[in-house]
Write a protein that holds these residues in place. Structure first.
Motif, PDB file in Angstrom:
ATOM      1  N   GLU A 192       0.807  -1.215   0.000  1.00  0.00           N
ATOM      2  CA  GLU A 192       0.000   0.000   0.000  1.00  0.00           C
ATOM      3  C   GLU A 192       0.847   1.275   0.000  1.00  0.00           C
ATOM      4  OE1 GLU A 192      -2.399  -3.362   1.555  1.00  0.00           O
ATOM      5  OE2 GLU A 192      -0.368  -2.607   1.900  1.00  0.00           O
ATOM      6  N   GLU A 193       2.105   1.182   0.425  1.00  0.00           N
ATOM      7  CA  GLU A 193       2.930   2.389   0.480  1.00  0.00           C
ATOM      8  C   GLU A 193       4.332   2.227  -0.101  1.00  0.00           C
ATOM      9  OE1 GLU A 193       3.938   3.691   4.416  1.00  0.00           O
ATOM     10  OE2 GLU A 193       4.452   1.676   5.117  1.00  0.00           O
ATOM     11  N   ALA A 194       4.733   0.995  -0.424  1.00  0.00           N
ATOM     12  CA  ALA A 194       6.114   0.757  -0.849  1.00  0.00           C
ATOM     13  C   ALA A 194       6.458   1.519  -2.129  1.00  0.00           C
ATOM     14  CB  ALA A 194       6.358  -0.736  -1.048  1.00  0.00           C
ATOM     15  N   GLY A 195       5.537   1.545  -3.087  1.00  0.00           N
ATOM     16  CA  GLY A 195       5.812   2.256  -4.320  1.00  0.00           C
ATOM     17  C   GLY A 195       5.906   3.748  -4.123  1.00  0.00           C
ATOM     18  N   GLU A 196       4.997   4.290  -3.344  1.00  0.00           N
ATOM     19  CA  GLU A 196       5.031   5.728  -3.069  1.00  0.00           C
ATOM     20  C   GLU A 196       6.320   6.110  -2.343  1.00  0.00           C
ATOM     21  OE1 GLU A 196       2.398   9.139  -0.701  1.00  0.00           O
ATOM     22  OE2 GLU A 196       1.737   7.041  -0.721  1.00  0.00           O
ATOM     23  N   PHE A 197       6.730   5.267  -1.399  1.00  0.00           N
ATOM     24  CA  PHE A 197       7.940   5.571  -0.641  1.00  0.00           C
ATOM     25  C   PHE A 197       9.170   5.487  -1.534  1.00  0.00           C
ATOM     26  CE2 PHE A 197      11.260   5.273   2.509  1.00  0.00           C
ATOM     27  CZ  PHE A 197      10.789   6.070   3.546  1.00  0.00           C
ATOM     28  N   ALA A 198       9.208   4.528  -2.448  1.00  0.00           N
ATOM     29  CA  ALA A 198      10.355   4.386  -3.342  1.00  0.00           C
ATOM     30  C   ALA A 198      10.555   5.626  -4.192  1.00  0.00           C
ATOM     31  CB  ALA A 198      10.184   3.157  -4.227  1.00  0.00           C
ATOM     32  N   SER A 199       9.478   6.343  -4.468  1.00  0.00           N
ATOM     33  CA  SER A 199       9.593   7.535  -5.304  1.00  0.00           C
ATOM     34  C   SER A 199      10.280   8.681  -4.579  1.00  0.00           C
ATOM     35  CB  SER A 199       8.199   7.984  -5.773  1.00  0.00           C
ATOM     36  OG  SER A 199       7.435   8.513  -4.695  1.00  0.00           O
ATOM     37  N   ILE A 200      10.311   8.633  -3.241  1.00  0.00           N
ATOM     38  CA  ILE A 200      10.949   9.712  -2.480  1.00  0.00           C
ATOM     39  C   ILE A 200      12.267   9.284  -1.849  1.00  0.00           C
ATOM     40  CG2 ILE A 200       8.746  10.837  -2.005  1.00  0.00           C
ATOM     41  CD1 ILE A 200       8.896   9.702   0.853  1.00  0.00           C
ATOM     42  N   ALA A 201      12.533   7.980  -1.767  1.00  0.00           N
ATOM     43  CA  ALA A 201      13.791   7.501  -1.188  1.00  0.00           C
ATOM     44  C   ALA A 201      14.944   7.750  -2.150  1.00  0.00           C
ATOM     45  CB  ALA A 201      13.682   6.009  -0.866  1.00  0.00           C
ATOM     46  N   GLY A 202      16.163   7.778  -1.606  1.00  0.00           N
ATOM     47  CA  GLY A 202      17.326   7.929  -2.454  1.00  0.00           C
ATOM     48  C   GLY A 202      17.644   6.672  -3.227  1.00  0.00           C
ATOM     49  N   ALA A 203      17.323   5.522  -2.641  1.00  0.00           N
ATOM     50  CA  ALA A 203      17.555   4.231  -3.285  1.00  0.00           C
ATOM     51  C   ALA A 203      16.656   3.194  -2.636  1.00  0.00           C
ATOM     52  CB  ALA A 203      19.013   3.810  -3.165  1.00  0.00           C
ATOM     53  N   LEU A 204      16.437   2.111  -3.358  1.00  0.00           N
ATOM     54  CA  LEU A 204      15.652   0.978  -2.884  1.00  0.00           C
ATOM     55  C   LEU A 204      16.536  -0.259  -2.869  1.00  0.00           C
ATOM     56  CD1 LEU A 204      12.942  -0.675  -2.405  1.00  0.00           C
ATOM     57  CD2 LEU A 204      12.833  -0.837  -4.926  1.00  0.00           C
ATOM     58  N   THR A 205      16.397  -1.082  -1.826  1.00  0.00           N
ATOM     59  CA  THR A 205      17.042  -2.387  -1.817  1.00  0.00           C
ATOM     60  C   THR A 205      15.988  -3.456  -1.547  1.00  0.00           C
ATOM     61  OG1 THR A 205      17.631  -2.383   0.553  1.00  0.00           O
ATOM     62  CG2 THR A 205      19.189  -1.365  -0.978  1.00  0.00           C
ATOM     63  N   VAL A 206      16.087  -4.558  -2.281  1.00  0.00           N
ATOM     64  CA  VAL A 206      15.103  -5.639  -2.175  1.00  0.00           C
ATOM     65  C   VAL A 206      15.836  -6.944  -1.903  1.00  0.00           C
ATOM     66  CG1 VAL A 206      13.372  -6.985  -3.408  1.00  0.00           C
ATOM     67  CG2 VAL A 206      13.446  -4.500  -3.695  1.00  0.00           C
ATOM     68  N   ASN A 207      15.441  -7.619  -0.847  1.00  0.00           N
ATOM     69  CA  ASN A 207      16.043  -8.887  -0.417  1.00  0.00           C
ATOM     70  C   ASN A 207      14.928  -9.908  -0.259  1.00  0.00           C
ATOM     71  OD1 ASN A 207      16.583 -10.819   1.889  1.00  0.00           O
ATOM     72  ND2 ASN A 207      18.633  -9.942   1.758  1.00  0.00           N
ATOM     73  N   ILE A 208      15.059 -11.073  -0.913  1.00  0.00           N
ATOM     74  CA  ILE A 208      13.967 -12.049  -0.918  1.00  0.00           C
ATOM     75  C   ILE A 208      14.158 -13.155   0.122  1.00  0.00           C
ATOM     76  CG2 ILE A 208      13.429 -11.576  -3.333  1.00  0.00           C
ATOM     77  CD1 ILE A 208      14.744 -14.336  -3.993  1.00  0.00           C
ATOM     78  N   GLY A 209      14.857 -12.846   1.195  1.00  0.00           N
ATOM     79  CA  GLY A 209      15.152 -13.875   2.199  1.00  0.00           C
ATOM     80  C   GLY A 209      13.933 -14.545   2.791  1.00  0.00           C
TER      81      GLY A 209
END
Length: 270
Positions: free
Chosen positions: A54-71
């Motif tokens: 619900e918010e991950a995409g919106e937050f990614a637009s304002i963050a400096g970078a995104l990291t994704v870990n599928i652990g």
């Protein structure tokens, strides 16, 4: 240290990263959240563990970078990952993918394929993960690598060319390539694999450096790995085991300055 082909030295990039204190969105696993956040804070970045669809995409637009870990995967987490990765690409933000044990199950393989299709800026994994991602049989067992880092250099190079991304293999000697230029980073400590989620935390640190050098993710990745390696060596000199190493490592991430990093980093062209 051999850095003549780096646009900026690791020390210069460390100073820049600390000056900016970039906001790094970390969609990582339950095991890694605490240590990953502490690593980023110690190094000088600002972590945010935002994963809900619900918010991950919106937050990614304002963050400096995104990291994704599928652990630790679940459908809700995957929804957040895909939403954030799409937003990062749409807004020109670098994003780093950590394909933890992606070869282990059908579900992991499917999720990995979907995320790779969203064109990560950097892929960071252990040797077995990178070998398998390149389509070659690996010796991985669960989250642990069963292959030497040197064995993954060829597959990493091919994967970088195929996907147009930076690929980082971390292990006894790290290897980073964009398919054209490649580097090896020496250092670290045998105690590092004894502390859970340090590799996952390194993915976050790559994101922090990429946030301040989105135009040069190769050099940013080299700088992050160099800082980790130098801090690992310094922490091992003080530690008596994994527990004391973990504490000393966080202290060293904070204590190392630009001059120390440039003097002690061991980087060679590959």
């Amino acid at each position: 240290m051999q850095t003549q082909l780096l646009i900026q030295s690791p020390g210069q990039m460390l100073e820049e990263m600390r000056a900016q204190a970039p906001l790094v969105q970390c969609i990582t696993n339950f095991v890694a959240m605490n240590i990953a956040a502490n690593v980023l804070l110690a190094a000088g970045a600002s972590p945010a563990m935002v994963s809900a669809q619900e918010e991950a995409g919106e937050f990614a637009s304002i963050a400096g970078a995104l990291t994704v870990n599928i652990g630790t995967l679940s459908p809700l987490w995957v929804g957040g990952m895909k939403s954030a990765a799409k937003a990062a690409r749409e807004h020109g933000k670098p994003w780093v993918f950590d394909p933890v044990a992606h070869y282990a199950t059908t579900y992991r393989r499917a999720v990995t394929a979907e995320l790779v299709a969203l064109k990560p800026t950097v892929i960071r994994g252990n040797a077995s993960e990178i070998i398998a991602l390149a389509g070659t049989k690996s010796g991985g067992k669960g989250v642990d690598s069963g292959d030497a880092a040197r064995a993954a250099e060829g597959p990493a190079l091919e994967l970088a060319k195929q996907l147009g991304t930076v690929v980082a293999v971390t292990g006894e000697t790290d290897f980073v390539t964009d398919g054209q230029t490649s580097w090896r980073i020496h250092g670290g400590s045998p105690l590092m694999p004894k502390v859970t989620a340090l590799g996952c935390s390194l993915t976050g640190l790559v994101g922090a450096f990429a946030a301040v050098r989105p135009d040069n993710p190769l050099d940013a990745t080299v700088a992050a790995l160099a800082l980790f390696a130098v801090a690992g060596e310094a922490a091992a000199a003080q530690a008596s085991g994994p527990g004391s190493f973990s504490v000393a490592f966080l202290d060293q991430l904070t204590a190392i300055d630009a001059g120390t990093l440039d003097a002690q980093a061991r980087i060679e062209g590959a």
